[in-house]
Design an enzyme around this catalytic site. Structure first.
Site, PDB file in Angstrom:
ATOM      1  N   ASP A  53      -4.756   0.321  -8.353  1.00 26.18           N
ATOM      2  CA  ASP A  53      -4.478  -0.896  -9.123  1.00 26.18           C
ATOM      3  C   ASP A  53      -3.715  -1.899  -8.245  1.00 26.18           C
ATOM      4  O   ASP A  53      -3.947  -3.110  -8.316  1.00 26.18           O
ATOM      5  CB  ASP A  53      -3.637  -0.569 -10.349  1.00 26.18           C
ATOM      6  CG  ASP A  53      -4.248   0.503 -11.228  1.00 26.18           C
ATOM      7  OD1 ASP A  53      -4.722   0.174 -12.317  1.00 26.18           O
ATOM      8  OD2 ASP A  53      -4.220   1.689 -10.825  1.00 26.18           O
TER       9      ASP A  53
ATOM     10  N   ASP B  67      -3.023  -0.210 -15.159  1.00 22.17           N
ATOM     11  CA  ASP B  67      -2.047   0.867 -15.362  1.00 22.17           C
ATOM     12  C   ASP B  67      -1.554   1.374 -14.001  1.00 22.17           C
ATOM     13  O   ASP B  67      -1.731   2.539 -13.671  1.00 22.17           O
ATOM     14  CB  ASP B  67      -2.654   2.018 -16.177  1.00 22.17           C
ATOM     15  CG  ASP B  67      -3.858   2.662 -15.494  1.00 22.17           C
ATOM     16  OD1 ASP B  67      -4.480   2.008 -14.622  1.00 22.17           O
ATOM     17  OD2 ASP B  67      -4.177   3.829 -15.784  1.00 22.17           O
TER      18      ASP B  67
END
Length: 314
Positions: free
Chosen positions: A18, A13
């Site tokens: 990330d 996400d």
């Protein structure tokens, strides 16, 4: 004979951390990265999917990226935008340029199911987001549970939370999904907040990135600086590194120590919803369903992260 590549599927996400995870996976020669499923988490899925496509274009990644679930299994969507801003990826510098409008066709859940069925007993899922996509895939195709090698997740905690006093964000954002995944009989390996707090980044790492001197390093350094400043306005308080810990484990498992446990998700507590309840008195009190990361050589892990980023961004 060459060792076969480890097949990886990433559920994410994006999120700055990330992004770092994607950079590490994309530069690891020991893995075959089959796909990315994007879910609502740090921000609504429109934004996290757009962030993933920006990362793919900017860093020349070739992995297919699929858009996934936009709502948790139950309740209302919970994002981290009050901390991370509208984009879910704050920066003190230039903004990551736009990527493509869309990428791989089809829903992320269907793509994940197809990949596991095409490579039975070979895929490890790296889960660094709310687990809505994975739980939905397991509900839609229960047969895939026995075909997944392992799920390596960044989420939960053996002690205090971060989104609430009791709960870590990825679990809190969809605790029903996490509960379903934890009960599916799939081998699980959990990197919780207790572990991530042993990997700390500071303004020193920001300066290391800037010292690389390339435009890509300069752009990334603005995002790392904003990340470090989540804890303190001037970046003077060290900030735990979260999602990349799973990619660092894949490259250097010797840096981490684990303890067997039974981990359950609290779903109904007024103050404890999303809490990962860790029972370490196994198998006497409960069956083992998790290997929980307990200790890390944090300085060595951060040194490896920075060394890899220097090679990627040079």
């Amino acid at each position: 004979m060459d060792k076969p590549l480890k097949k990886i599927w990433l559920d994410t996400d994006p999120g700055f951390d990330d992004w770092l995870t994607m950079l590490l996976l994309g530069s690891n020669p020991a893995i075959e990265w089959l796909g990315v499923s994007v879910v609502a988490g740090n921000a609504p899925v429109d934004i996290t999917y757009d962030n993933a496509l920006r990362i793919k274009a900017h860093d020349g990644l070739t992995v297919p990226i699929y858009r996934g679930c936009d709502q948790p299994l139950a309740g209302v969507i919970e994002t981290a935008q009050r901390i991370l801003g509208d984009s879910g990826m704050p920066t003190t510098g230039e903004i990551l340029p736009p990527g493509a409008a869309t990428d791989a066709a089809g829903h992320a859940v269907d793509a994940l199911i197809a990949a596991v069925r095409a490579h039975p007993g070979q895929i490890t899922i790296v889960a660094i987001a709310p687990m809505t996509n994975i739980a939905t895939a397991l509900a839609k195709a229960p047969d895939i549970a026995e075909k997944i090698v392992e799920i390596i997740l960044m989420g939960g905690s053996t002690d205090q939370g971060n989104h609430t006093a009791a709960a870590e964000f990825n679990i809190y954002a969809d605790p029903e999904a996490a509960a379903q995944v934890f009960q599916a009989g799939i081998p699980l390996r959990m990197f919780g907040l207790n572990l991530c707090r042993q990997l700390l980044v500071t303004n020193g790492e920001v300066q290391q990135l800037r010292a690389i001197g390339t435009p890509r390093a300069q752009l990334l350094s603005g995002y790392l600086e904003a990340y470090v400043r989540i804890r303190s306005a001037d970046g003077s308080v060290p900030m735990p590194m979260y999602d990349p810990v799973v990619a660092l484990y894949l490259e250097a498992p010797q840096l981490f120590q684990f303890q067997s446990a039974h981990v359950a998700i609290e779903l109904t507590g007024e103050l404890t919803r999303g809490m990962t309840v860790c029972e370490f008195r196994v198998p006497r009190r409960a069956p083992i369903n998790m290997q929980v990361a307990m200790l890390a050589d944090g300085p060595a892990a951060i040194e490896l992260l920075m060394r890899r980023l220097a090679g990627i961004l040079a």
